[in-house]
Design an enzyme around this catalytic site. Sequence first.
Site, PDB file in Angstrom:
ATOM      1  CG  HIS A   1      -2.053   0.964   1.089  1.00 47.69           C
ATOM      2  ND1 HIS A   1      -1.941   2.302   1.359  1.00 47.69           N
ATOM      3  CD2 HIS A   1      -3.306   0.752   0.651  1.00 47.69           C
ATOM      4  CE1 HIS A   1      -3.099   2.874   1.099  1.00 47.69           C
ATOM      5  NE2 HIS A   1      -3.951   1.970   0.667  1.00 47.69           N
TER       6      HIS A   1
ATOM      7  CG  ASP B   1      -8.555  -4.132  -2.966  1.00 50.12           C
ATOM      8  OD1 ASP B   1      -9.756  -3.950  -2.734  1.00 50.12           O
ATOM      9  OD2 ASP B   1      -7.811  -3.258  -3.428  1.00 50.12           O
TER      10      ASP B   1
HETATM   11  N1  CMC Z   1       4.155  -7.637  -4.890  1.00 50.62           N
HETATM   12  C1  CMC Z   1       5.506  -7.649  -5.008  1.00 50.62           C
HETATM   13  N2  CMC Z   1       6.288  -6.560  -4.809  1.00 50.62           N
HETATM   14  C2  CMC Z   1       5.686  -5.417  -4.473  1.00 50.62           C
HETATM   15  C3  CMC Z   1       4.278  -5.340  -4.310  1.00 50.62           C
HETATM   16  C4  CMC Z   1       3.524  -6.507  -4.521  1.00 50.62           C
HETATM   17  N3  CMC Z   1       2.198  -6.480  -4.383  1.00 50.62           N
HETATM   18  N4  CMC Z   1       3.949  -4.064  -3.959  1.00 50.62           N
HETATM   19  C5  CMC Z   1       5.100  -3.379  -3.914  1.00 50.62           C
HETATM   20  N5  CMC Z   1       6.150  -4.184  -4.222  1.00 50.62           N
HETATM   21  C6  CMC Z   1       7.561  -3.826  -4.206  1.00 50.62           C
HETATM   22  C7  CMC Z   1       7.943  -3.017  -5.457  1.00 50.62           C
HETATM   23  O1  CMC Z   1       8.370  -3.857  -6.499  1.00 50.62           O
HETATM   24  C8  CMC Z   1       9.036  -2.132  -4.906  1.00 50.62           C
HETATM   25  O2  CMC Z   1      10.187  -2.921  -4.791  1.00 50.62           O
HETATM   26  P1  CMC Z   1      11.657  -2.237  -5.009  1.00 50.62           P
HETATM   27  O3  CMC Z   1      11.795  -1.236  -3.906  1.00 50.62           O
HETATM   28  O4  CMC Z   1      12.612  -3.380  -4.937  1.00 50.62           O
HETATM   29  O5  CMC Z   1      11.618  -1.602  -6.380  1.00 50.62           O
HETATM   30  C9  CMC Z   1       8.576  -1.803  -3.480  1.00 50.62           C
HETATM   31  O6  CMC Z   1       7.782  -2.942  -3.097  1.00 50.62           O
HETATM   32  C10 CMC Z   1       7.767  -0.527  -3.360  1.00 50.62           C
HETATM   33  O7  CMC Z   1       6.675  -0.617  -4.285  1.00 50.62           O
HETATM   34  P2  CMC Z   1       6.068   0.629  -5.089  1.00 50.62           P
HETATM   35  O8  CMC Z   1       5.374   0.119  -6.299  1.00 50.62           O
HETATM   36  O9  CMC Z   1       7.138   1.664  -5.274  1.00 50.62           O
HETATM   37  O10 CMC Z   1       5.037   1.183  -4.025  1.00 50.62           O
HETATM   38  P3  CMC Z   1       3.853   2.158  -4.341  1.00 50.62           P
HETATM   39  O11 CMC Z   1       3.560   2.861  -3.088  1.00 50.62           O
HETATM   40  O12 CMC Z   1       4.134   2.968  -5.555  1.00 50.62           O
HETATM   41  O13 CMC Z   1       2.659   1.153  -4.747  1.00 50.62           O
HETATM   42  C11 CMC Z   1       0.821  -0.318  -4.631  1.00 50.62           C
HETATM   43  C12 CMC Z   1       1.648   0.745  -3.888  1.00 50.62           C
HETATM   44  C13 CMC Z   1      -0.445  -0.599  -3.843  1.00 50.62           C
HETATM   45  C14 CMC Z   1       0.414   0.230  -6.018  1.00 50.62           C
HETATM   46  C15 CMC Z   1       1.677  -1.599  -4.786  1.00 50.62           C
HETATM   47  O14 CMC Z   1       2.001  -2.099  -3.505  1.00 50.62           O
HETATM   48  C16 CMC Z   1       0.974  -2.682  -5.610  1.00 50.62           C
HETATM   49  O15 CMC Z   1       1.073  -2.669  -6.840  1.00 50.62           O
HETATM   50  N6  CMC Z   1       0.242  -3.629  -4.943  1.00 50.62           N
HETATM   51  C17 CMC Z   1      -0.531  -4.629  -5.655  1.00 50.62           C
HETATM   52  C18 CMC Z   1      -1.849  -4.028  -6.124  1.00 50.62           C
HETATM   53  C19 CMC Z   1      -2.831  -3.826  -4.996  1.00 50.62           C
HETATM   54  O16 CMC Z   1      -3.042  -4.692  -4.162  1.00 50.62           O
HETATM   55  N7  CMC Z   1      -3.477  -2.652  -4.998  1.00 50.62           N
HETATM   56  C20 CMC Z   1      -4.521  -2.309  -4.011  1.00 50.62           C
HETATM   57  C21 CMC Z   1      -4.099  -1.193  -3.105  1.00 50.62           C
HETATM   58  S1  CMC Z   1      -5.138  -1.005  -1.667  1.00 50.62           S
HETATM   59  C22 CMC Z   1      -6.716  -0.579  -2.217  1.00 50.62           C
HETATM   60  C23 CMC Z   1      -6.784   0.579  -3.145  1.00 50.62           C
HETATM   61  O17 CMC Z   1      -6.036   1.527  -3.095  1.00 50.62           O
HETATM   62  O18 CMC Z   1      -7.691   0.552  -3.955  1.00 50.62           O
END
Ligand code: CMC
Length: 428
Positions: free
Chosen positions: A307, A364
Amino acid sequence: MSDKATLEINGEKYEFPLIKGTENEVAMDIKSLRGATGGVITVDPGYKNTGSCESAITFLDGEKGILRYRGYSIEELADKADFLEVAYLLIFGELPTNEQLEQFHDDIKSHSVVDDDVKKIIDAFPKSAHPMGVLSSLTSALTAFNPSSVDVNSEEQMYNAIVRILGKFPVLVSWAMRKKQGLPLEYGDDSLGYVENVLKMMFKSPNKEYEQNEILVNALDKLLILHADHEQNCSTSTVRITGSSHAGLFASLSAGISALWGPLHGGANQAVLEMLEAIKEDGGDTKKYMAKAKDKEDPFRLMGFGHRVYKNFDPRARIIKKAADEVLGDLGVEDPILDIAKGLEQEALEDPYFVDRKLYPNVDFYSGIIYRAMGIPVEMFTVMFALGRLPGWIAQWREMRLRKEPIGRPRQLYVGETYRPFKEIQNR
Ligand code: CMC
């Protein structure tokens, strides 16, 4: 702590006020930055460090895993309030009295008929259309059948627009599902509570009386409360920025629905279930998928994990996980994907990749398992999220307009070609 921050650029010092929120969060007010410095701006892709507004609606502390609507904890609200009370609280700032709640519900009911011509629009969609696309289009189409703009200085007009969309939206939600299933498009039943009415509109079969099931009503009520607001997330920011151009409420909501659809946001609930199903079909080898999620060469992500703001357990996920156990137990449903989900969670909580990055299950991760047990088709999951988020979007839109926020218009750092003379077509 000082109430000013000093920034030095090329030997020149600039001071900016530090402002504090009611929970002691600190922000640097850089409204004067560009003017004072002769053009310097900040760059912050994804707005990871940028506050877009001041808001009094939802507080969340991602480090401590706290979520509160108007000061009330999500745990207490999920336990003690119903969805309509929470909607009132979010939009108007206080929990309603009995009379206020009754009036609010009556006003919503009096606006719960959608112009029958909207059915012609839905008829034109193919059955294969995703219900989120249908919902977004129909919400936008409502502007054609209702006053398209609201005088925000008129309490009455603002209130009418709010109860109108709260009344009509569940009808659109149910139609988006029934269209896909080839079922007749029904209207609601005024004698029912808000959530009971939603369920009846969705599930009533044309040749049978609909019997309410308390387990489903309570489960949906709780899920809607948990989704009702989450401060400046992608869809809410979209609603606020769309409304900041003084676009109407319905148009702003339609934009928010589209933003919610993506798998990194609300669309994750559908993506989680599809992922769990795929793991089951593939023999249930969770370790294989954990390895894929960690492999930087593989685009696969563990959906429902991580998140932007929570760097601790998402408090909504805790409540939903418990509810999933209860609801499936009460309904007598045994779903092997619940075990796969719990297995993945356990492995992630012990895996340094997830621990170091503070990746925990989010709202989710378990919600789809409950929706599925309730008989809601997977493509409707994000639509259910939208139904829950509706009061939050409305509250944020209303706050933005009442605070007379300026049009949202970020700057950019241009990195393209500098001036070059036009090249005639024969010389390219
Ligand atoms: N699986 C594997 N690795 C992950 C995941 C995941 N679900 N989420 C983040 N990471 C890793 C990412 O690869 C990165 O690694 P590194 O630092 O080595 O490059 C690190 O963790 C930070 O991730 P980020 O993408 O920079 O973080 P963000 O704050 O931009 O993204 C997020 C947050 C929710 C988009 C992301 O965690 C994600 O894609 N999660 C899966 C989709 C999901 O479940 N979304 C629902 C969010 S909650 C409800 C809502 O908002 O609607």
